[in-house]
Write a protein that holds these residues in place. Structure first.
Motif, PDB file in Angstrom:
ATOM      1  N   ARG A 194       0.834  -1.240  -0.118  1.00 29.68           N
ATOM      2  CA  ARG A 194      -0.088  -0.039   0.029  1.00 29.68           C
ATOM      3  C   ARG A 194       0.767   1.333  -0.020  1.00 29.68           C
ATOM      4  O   ARG A 194       0.731   2.184  -0.842  1.00 29.68           O
ATOM      5  N   ALA A 219       2.586   1.335  -3.640  1.00 31.33           N
ATOM      6  CA  ALA A 219       1.881   1.324  -4.964  1.00 31.33           C
ATOM      7  C   ALA A 219       0.808   2.258  -4.922  1.00 31.33           C
ATOM      8  O   ALA A 219       0.363   2.495  -3.929  1.00 31.33           O
ATOM      9  N   ARG A 220       0.815   3.200  -6.254  1.00 25.64           N
ATOM     10  CA  ARG A 220      -0.260   4.115  -6.111  1.00 25.64           C
ATOM     11  C   ARG A 220      -1.589   3.718  -6.910  1.00 25.64           C
ATOM     12  O   ARG A 220      -2.511   4.658  -7.043  1.00 25.64           O
ATOM     13  N   SER A 221      -1.812   2.383  -7.377  1.00 23.58           N
ATOM     14  CA  SER A 221      -3.145   2.156  -7.609  1.00 23.58           C
ATOM     15  C   SER A 221      -3.444   0.732  -7.071  1.00 23.58           C
ATOM     16  O   SER A 221      -2.646   0.158  -6.378  1.00 23.58           O
ATOM     17  N   VAL A 222      -4.978   0.320  -7.243  1.00 23.74           N
ATOM     18  CA  VAL A 222      -5.161  -0.742  -6.295  1.00 23.74           C
ATOM     19  C   VAL A 222      -4.553  -1.804  -6.869  1.00 23.74           C
ATOM     20  O   VAL A 222      -4.278  -2.889  -6.334  1.00 23.74           O
ATOM     21  N   MET A 242      -7.349   5.208   4.644  1.00 23.42           N
ATOM     22  CA  MET A 242      -6.314   4.075   3.889  1.00 23.42           C
ATOM     23  C   MET A 242      -6.060   4.173   2.634  1.00 23.42           C
ATOM     24  O   MET A 242      -5.516   3.549   2.040  1.00 23.42           O
ATOM     25  N   HIS A 261      -2.787   6.868  -0.295  1.00 29.29           N
ATOM     26  CA  HIS A 261      -1.638   6.583  -0.842  1.00 29.29           C
ATOM     27  C   HIS A 261      -1.973   6.338  -2.405  1.00 29.29           C
ATOM     28  O   HIS A 261      -0.913   6.311  -3.122  1.00 29.29           O
ATOM     29  N   LEU A 262      -2.921   6.343  -2.721  1.00 28.07           N
ATOM     30  CA  LEU A 262      -3.469   5.864  -4.091  1.00 28.07           C
ATOM     31  C   LEU A 262      -3.338   7.228  -4.933  1.00 28.07           C
ATOM     32  O   LEU A 262      -3.750   8.459  -4.175  1.00 28.07           O
ATOM     33  N   SER A 263      -3.018   7.109  -6.088  1.00 27.14           N
ATOM     34  CA  SER A 263      -2.852   8.452  -6.821  1.00 27.14           C
ATOM     35  C   SER A 263      -4.304   8.778  -7.262  1.00 27.14           C
ATOM     36  O   SER A 263      -5.318   8.231  -7.200  1.00 27.14           O
ATOM     37  N   ALA A 299      -5.791   6.806  -9.909  1.00 25.21           N
ATOM     38  CA  ALA A 299      -6.340   5.420  -9.703  1.00 25.21           C
ATOM     39  C   ALA A 299      -7.461   5.609  -8.817  1.00 25.21           C
ATOM     40  O   ALA A 299      -8.578   4.559  -8.965  1.00 25.21           O
ATOM     41  N   SER A 300      -8.092   6.592  -8.032  1.00 25.42           N
ATOM     42  CA  SER A 300      -9.236   6.762  -7.138  1.00 25.42           C
ATOM     43  C   SER A 300     -10.271   7.038  -8.240  1.00 25.42           C
ATOM     44  O   SER A 300     -11.304   6.654  -7.933  1.00 25.42           O
ATOM     45  N   ARG A 303      -7.944  -2.003 -18.487  1.00 28.57           N
ATOM     46  CA  ARG A 303      -7.453  -1.200 -17.501  1.00 28.57           C
ATOM     47  C   ARG A 303      -6.872   0.075 -18.186  1.00 28.57           C
ATOM     48  O   ARG A 303      -6.997   1.209 -17.555  1.00 28.57           O
ATOM     49  N   PRO A 313      -0.299  11.256  -5.192  1.00 28.05           N
ATOM     50  CA  PRO A 313      -1.225  10.675  -4.182  1.00 28.05           C
ATOM     51  C   PRO A 313      -2.311  11.681  -3.519  1.00 28.05           C
ATOM     52  O   PRO A 313      -1.995  12.877  -3.159  1.00 28.05           O
TER      53      PRO A 313
END
Lengths: 271, 271
Positions: A208, A211-214, B87, B90-92, B95-96, B112, B135
């Motif tokens: 987590r 990495a920046r994508s799920v 949580m 951290h995702l970009s 990605a979200s 993808r 992020p």
């Protein structure tokens, strides 16, 4: 041959360990996103009580594991989504289950080794039946996880947005906890009820941060989980000491490295 | 295709036994930017959820995009109040946003690249293209709000429901979100409903205002609705709308606004 793979028990260990690592990584990643680590912890201990009960009745510990974890998973899923309320409920279920576990051990004092095996795992003591059972359940969990992947991902990131798009958020939560119960049940005899986090939380926690994508996080968590399992078994084989200890130790080390190094790896130019 | 994005006649909604609002008449033309105003507990959030088919309408008639609410969810973008879960920080951004693309569909996203391209487009549309790789945890409140709007835009909605998007933003952030909402109306013909606490930042952007108080609501232009007679009828007490330097201050004739309803249905205290 490397890793002592000429021995059946080592082949079983590597194969079952890999299957459990592969299912634990994506499940654990969602456990983190959904902040259900406490539920996972409780399920493993509930599983311990179930396994102890099954041993007492001379049944397969897996029967007790599946029965206890699935039943309490339904209970946990009905506790609702508010973290505070949920944690109180989980605490209650955990307390009650552990009370039962102690009773079962107390009634069945003949085989303390079996209890130790459930609490700390016995990765090198896996039968071929156990190995195939673990692999089959792991595969089943992964297939269902892939089927519910998109709605689960959205509901884990933004519950309101998911509801707005018509995702059955509540039902999805129940299915997820049931999958978690299955994943935990096959992990407990192998990695140990007390050490379940070394594959379920350790690898996703490190992934987590990095990495920046799920999807990147899921893939990385799976790779880290496999590396920990193989590394742990190898270290146990060549150096000695329990494999569970090695796996937990490597898991901890990788997380520390990721947490320390992750932010430093990020390119700063974008800021 | 009807001319109206939202058409309601004598619409009423209850949460449990408590009536939230009733006798609401709405006719919102497509492509309009509507500000939804009113004190806490007036039913702003419930109205938005009613339009999504999440809160059940208990009386009257309601058509959203010419159809039954709930049947057109796929064409509605919804941004709830609040923040992304801790949580996921951290995702970009990309990605979200990608996670929201067709998030209600089952299965694992095999395309993808397509998901990502839609997410990048939505981020561009939300004037957050430059933030794609950052992020979430590094973004300011205003930037994060634009990313959340991008998340709602990723499925090409015709109606956008924004619940308090200006809350906890500074003036610059508020202006950026308002300009964005206006551009989405003008360039893409999207109808936007935006609930807010303060009318003044919205004044130069909104086409219509829906003022809700005391279980009732009135929709119209600012000049038609934010008038002392209309507001007094809504609140059920003598109200003043003082205009100073092009700004409007709504306040009771004397003293404070009493607690109009017992409690807001969505605040933390009453869940």
């Amino acid at each position: 041959m490397i890793l002592g793979l000429e021995y059946a028990f080592m082949r079983h260990a590597v194969f079952a360990g890999s299957a459990i690592a592969l299912v634990s990584a994506p499940m654990g990643y969602f456990v983190l996103l959904r902040r259900q680590a406490f539920a996972a912890h409780a399920l493993s201990h509930v599983g311990f009580a179930g396994a102890a009960g099954a041993i007492l009745l001379s049944l397969s510990p897996y029967l007790g594991l599946f029965a206890f974890t699935l039943a309490s998973a339904v209970g946990l899923a009905l506790l609702g989504s508010r973290v505070g309320e949920r944690d109180v409920g989980i605490g209650m279920v955990l307390m009650f289950a552990l009370g039962l576990g102690v009773l079962f051990l107390n009634l069945y004092t003949a085989n303390a080794a079996a209890a130790i095996g459930i609490l700390f795992g016995s990765i090198v003591g896996i039968s071929s039946t156990q190995m195939w059972l673990s692999a089959g359940v792991a595969l089943g969990v992964l297939v269902v996880l892939a089927l519910i992947y998109r709605p689960l991902r959205l509901a884990s990131l933004d519950q309101d947005a998911a509801r707005g798009r018509g995702v059955p958020v509540g039902a999805l939560g129940v299915v997820f906890v049931l999958l978690l119960a299955l994943a935990v049940s096959i992990s407990v005899p192998v990695i140990g009820a007390l050490l379940i986090f070394s594959l379920l939380i350790g690898p996703p926690a490190a992934a987590r941060v990095l990495a920046r994508s799920v999807e990147g996080g899921l893939l990385l968590a799976a790779l880290i989980g496999l590396a920990e399992t193989w590394g742990g078994i190898a270290a146990s084989y060549y150096i000695g000491y329990p494999a569970s200890t090695w796996i937990a130790g490597i898991s901890f080390l990788i997380y520390l490295l990721a947490a320390w190094g992750g932010p430093r790896l990020r390119p700063r130019a974008a800021r | 295709m009807t001319k109206w994005a939202i058409e309601a006649h004598a619409l009423g909604c209850r949460l449990g036994a408590r009536p939230v609002f009733s006798q609401l008449d709405l006719a919102v033309p497509r492509g309009a930017l509507v500000g939804v105003l009113g004190p806490n507990g007036a039913g702003k959030t419930t109205l938005l959820r009613c339009l999504l088919g999440l809160a059940r309408r208990t009386e009257g008639r309601l058509e959203v995009l010419g159809r039954d609410p709930g049947a057109v969810r796929a064409s509605i973008g919804y941004v709830s109040q609040g923040e992304p879960p801790e949580m996921s920080l951290h995702l970009s951004a990309v990605a979200s946003v990608a996670a929201a693309f067709q998030g209600e569909r089952w299965g694992f996203p095999l395309h993808r690249r397509r998901e990502r391209n839609h997410a990048l487009e939505a981020l561009e549309a939300a004037e957050a293209g430059a933030l794609a790789q950052r992020p979430l945890g590094e973004l300011s409140g205003g930037q994060r709000q634009r990313v959340r709007i991008a998340q709602a835009l990723v499925n090409a909605p015709q109606l956008l429901l924004l619940d308090e998007p200006l809350a906890s933003l500074d003036q610059g952030g508020q202006q950026a979100v308002l300009r964005l909402a206006k551009r989405l109306c003008l360039d893409r013909g999207i109808t936007v409903l935006m609930s807010a606490h303060d009318l003044n930042p919205l004044l130069e952007y909104i086409d219509l205002v829906l003022y809700m108080a005391n279980g009732q609501g009135r929709l119209g232009s600012v000049d038609d609705v934010v008038r002392e007679d209309v507001l007094s009828a809504l609140y059920g007490l003598p109200m003043r709308a003082t205009r100073v330097d092009g700004r409007i201050f709504v306040h009771p004739d004397r003293g404070f606004i009493p607690e109009l309803t017992d409690c807001c249905p969505h605040c933390e205290g009453c869940k």
